[in-house]
Each structure stands twice: as C-alpha cells, then as structure tokens.
Design an enzyme around this catalytic site. Sequence first.
Site, short mmCIF file in Angstrom:
data_model
loop_
_atom_site.label_atom_id
_atom_site.label_comp_id
_atom_site.label_asym_id
_atom_site.label_seq_id
_atom_site.Cartn_x
_atom_site.Cartn_y
_atom_site.Cartn_z
N ARG A 1 0.84 -1.21 0.00
CA ARG A 1 0.00 0.00 0.00
C ARG A 1 0.87 1.26 0.00
O ARG A 1 0.45 2.32 -0.47
CB ARG A 1 -0.97 0.01 1.19
CG ARG A 1 -1.79 1.29 1.29
CD ARG A 1 -3.16 1.12 1.96
NE ARG A 1 -3.07 0.46 3.25
CZ ARG A 1 -2.69 1.05 4.39
NH1 ARG A 1 -2.33 2.32 4.38
NH2 ARG A 1 -2.64 0.38 5.51
N ASP B 1 -5.32 17.74 -16.48
CA ASP B 1 -5.66 16.38 -16.91
C ASP B 1 -5.14 16.23 -18.34
O ASP B 1 -5.65 16.86 -19.27
CB ASP B 1 -7.18 16.19 -16.84
CG ASP B 1 -7.61 14.77 -17.20
OD1 ASP B 1 -6.89 14.09 -17.97
OD2 ASP B 1 -8.69 14.35 -16.74
N TYR C 1 -13.90 16.40 -17.57
CA TYR C 1 -14.35 15.01 -17.51
C TYR C 1 -15.54 14.90 -16.54
O TYR C 1 -15.47 15.38 -15.41
CB TYR C 1 -13.17 14.14 -17.05
CG TYR C 1 -13.54 12.69 -16.93
CD1 TYR C 1 -13.85 11.93 -18.05
CD2 TYR C 1 -13.59 12.07 -15.68
CE1 TYR C 1 -14.20 10.60 -17.93
CE2 TYR C 1 -13.93 10.73 -15.56
CZ TYR C 1 -14.24 10.01 -16.70
OH TYR C 1 -14.59 8.69 -16.58
N LYS D 1 -6.51 4.76 -20.13
CA LYS D 1 -6.70 5.12 -21.54
C LYS D 1 -5.42 4.82 -22.33
O LYS D 1 -5.05 3.68 -22.46
CB LYS D 1 -7.11 6.60 -21.63
CG LYS D 1 -8.24 6.98 -20.65
CD LYS D 1 -9.57 6.35 -20.98
CE LYS D 1 -10.62 6.49 -19.89
NZ LYS D 1 -10.89 7.82 -19.36
C1 LIG Z 1 -11.47 8.33 -18.11
C2 LIG Z 1 -11.03 9.68 -17.74
C3 LIG Z 1 -10.75 10.01 -16.41
C4 LIG Z 1 -11.01 9.05 -15.26
O1 LIG Z 1 -10.17 7.96 -15.31
P1 LIG Z 1 -10.55 6.50 -14.71
O2 LIG Z 1 -9.31 5.73 -14.92
O3 LIG Z 1 -11.73 6.02 -15.52
O4 LIG Z 1 -10.91 6.69 -13.28
C5 LIG Z 1 -10.25 11.27 -16.14
N1 LIG Z 1 -10.07 12.18 -17.11
C6 LIG Z 1 -10.36 11.92 -18.40
C7 LIG Z 1 -10.14 12.97 -19.43
C8 LIG Z 1 -10.86 10.66 -18.75
O5 LIG Z 1 -11.18 10.42 -20.01
#
Ligand SMILES: *Cc1c(COP(=O)(O)O)cnc(C)c1O
Length: 393
Positions: A64, A188, A117, A213
């Site tokens: 952890r 982000d 998002y 992603k």
């Molecule tokens: C999918 C996504 C997230 C969240 O990510 P998870 O791995 O699904 O928690 C955050 N920002 C963007 C732009 C995303 O497409």
Amino acid sequence: MSAEPEAALAADVPPDVTTRLMSEQAAFGAVVPPIVQTSLFTFETVAEMEAAFADPMHRPVYTRGRNPTVQAFEAKLAMLEGAADARGFASGMAAISGALLAFLKAGDRLVAVRHLYPDAYRLMTGLMERLGIETVFVDGEDLTALADACDGAAMVYLESPTSMLFHLHDLPAQIEIARRAGALTIVDNSWASPVFQNPLSLGADLVVHSASKYLSGHSDTVAGVVAGRTELIEQINTLVLPSLGAKLSPFDAWLLVRGLRTLPLRMARHHASGLEIARRLADHPRVATVHHPLLNRTEWGSLTGGSGLFSFAVDGDAAMARQVCDGLSLFRLGVSWGGHESLAFPAQLGRTQPGVSQPFDVFDVPTNLIRIHVGLEEPEDLWRDLDRALNAA
Ligand SMILES: *Cc1c(COP(=O)(O)O)cnc(C)c1O
C-alpha cells in the site's frame, strides 16, 4: 513528434528500483521486469527493518506504500512527463481526487474549466462541496473570466482539449494566469498523453492521467497517475495515499509498463487515423459538425499531435444519432477509450444516468452528438463502417 518520449521509454528507471527488480536472483535477467505480487516485504534483522522504515523509497515495506513494479511504472511516467516524481493510483479518478484533496481544505476555492471530464465534475459538485470546498466553473477560452475567478483561488483545474466537445485551450496562458494569482495548477493530460503534450514544461504544477486510456493502450487496466515536483508528490504521498489507500496494484503497474513500450507508435497511428477520419466526416453530407481539436487548424497550441478521440454531430436529431450508432459494426458501442479498438458513445446517454448530477445538461452537450475513438484498425475499414452507418440512418 519529438524523439524525447522514446528516449525516456528506453532509459532505465532509477537504479535503486531497477537494480533490485532486475537482479539475477530476482529475475534471471528477464527482459520484462517481474510482477512483485506481494503485500509485504520481510527483513533479516530489526536494524534492516529500521533502515527500510527510514527510507521506504529504496526498500519496500508494504505494497500500500511502495512496491517495486509500481515504482517502475511511476519512474517511467515521471520521465515521460518531465517530472521529478510520480505516484500511481487505482484509477484516474483516484489520482484526480487524491491530488485535489492533498492540497485543498474547507473554505478553499477551486477553479475548474467547463466541459471537464464528467466524473471530475461530479467529484467537485458532490463530495468536495460536502467537505466545504467550493468549485467555480469557467469557460476555459475566456481568459478574462478565468483571471477573475482565479483571484483568491487555491487551485486551478485544467483540461485541454476538453471532454466531449474537445475545445482546445491556450494552456500556457491559463497556467500563467493561475500562477500570477498564486494558485496551484493541475492539468488532466489523458487525451494527449505525454507524447503530444507536457503540461509541466508549460509551467503547470501537477499533471494527472487516467492511465486506463492511452498509457495502458490495451483496454485491460483501470489506473491513474499524478506527476510533479518532489515536494508536491511528497504531500500526496503522506496525506492521501496511505490513508485513502487507492494504490495502484503491482499487476496493473506491470500491464502499464507493457503498454508504455508502444505508446509513441500507438499515438502516431491514432493521430494519423483520427485526423483522416475527422476530415472525411467533415465532408459527409449527413454530418453537421466535427469536434476535433486539430481539424482545419494550422496552429496546434501546446499540442504536437492529436489522439484518436473526438466527436461529431449528425445532421439530424438524437434519434438519428442513435440509428447511426446502431448501424456500426467495426466500431463497438462502449464507454472509455484509448485502447486498440474503435468505439462509439452516443452523448444522449450522458443525460440519462439517474441519481447523479448531469454535466452534459449543465454544459449543453448536444444530444445528436456521437463521440468516437479511432483505434488502431485499418482506417479504410473504419471509414467504410462509418460511411455505411451514416448513409443508412
Ligand atoms: C477516463 C477519464 C478520467 C477518469 O479515469 P478513470 O481511470 O476512468 O478513473 C479522467 N479524465 C479523463 C479525461 C478521462 O477520459
């Protein structure tokens, strides 16, 4: 595309981790770093244990906290983003919530761009509001409005291009406005990946990714990561990671290290196929608008390329968008994106989830909009699929 990301991928992670992970006893010289799938690490003597407690970066104690496979991923991502350090999380949302909660407290104001998002929006308007942290949403293209909102703000949350409508913002200008107001900036960068945009090099304090992603790239992992300078990552490390505990697992970190090996190759393909499909959609009689941040632009701002995710509005209503989606076969219907496969998501579904606040309504996302992810398949096959579905609707 710059050569730097590839150089970073080829470079070794810091010797403390690599040496141990790839040592002959540990891995027999295996070319792929092993998955250190263990919850705890043992010691021969109390003195050795004491030394590990004092320096857990070099000698893991409990997964952890630290784990060598997770550290290998974190070190690679830090290099790709030009960061001193990075921390892996169990999801992109865990990374986003962890990074925000590490620096915000009751009474603070967060400024965030509209069209962010959707689950980040829900975090800010739900849990964070309950904790006494106010969020003000501004149009990221309106720099005057951003400057006004930043006055007295503790933190600024940026995303460019934005989700669903893919607005391209002037990220360096936004960051400079936030910096002058004394606010911490977080970006982000999931859409561009570190291959096409490096927010820290533009002056941002923190960069966050949904590693589910493009960093993974194979649609088999849910993960997240935050990168930045040492003292900021240290604050996330002490305040958030051990107590909220949404730590990246060794197996998921191993999948991410695997995914990163092909990141620049995959991104080059998403860039080329995505732009080609966007251009053809823009010329299609049954398409009203294409929302691709690089389409018909000579100036790409802070981006050096584009990914495979964008959207288009059909020349018709929500029912027509639904028919187009139902007519697709190579494009599968699904949420998320960033993997090998092409996907379509009808924006009208973003308005029908019960019991949660609705950013699609708040941000006026049109119901005849279809978001697509152009994957790694043959672009001519993808175009035939789209063209057929559009003409049949
Ligand atoms: C999918 C996504 C997230 C969240 O990510 P998870 O791995 O699904 O928690 C955050 N920002 C963007 C732009 C995303 O497409």
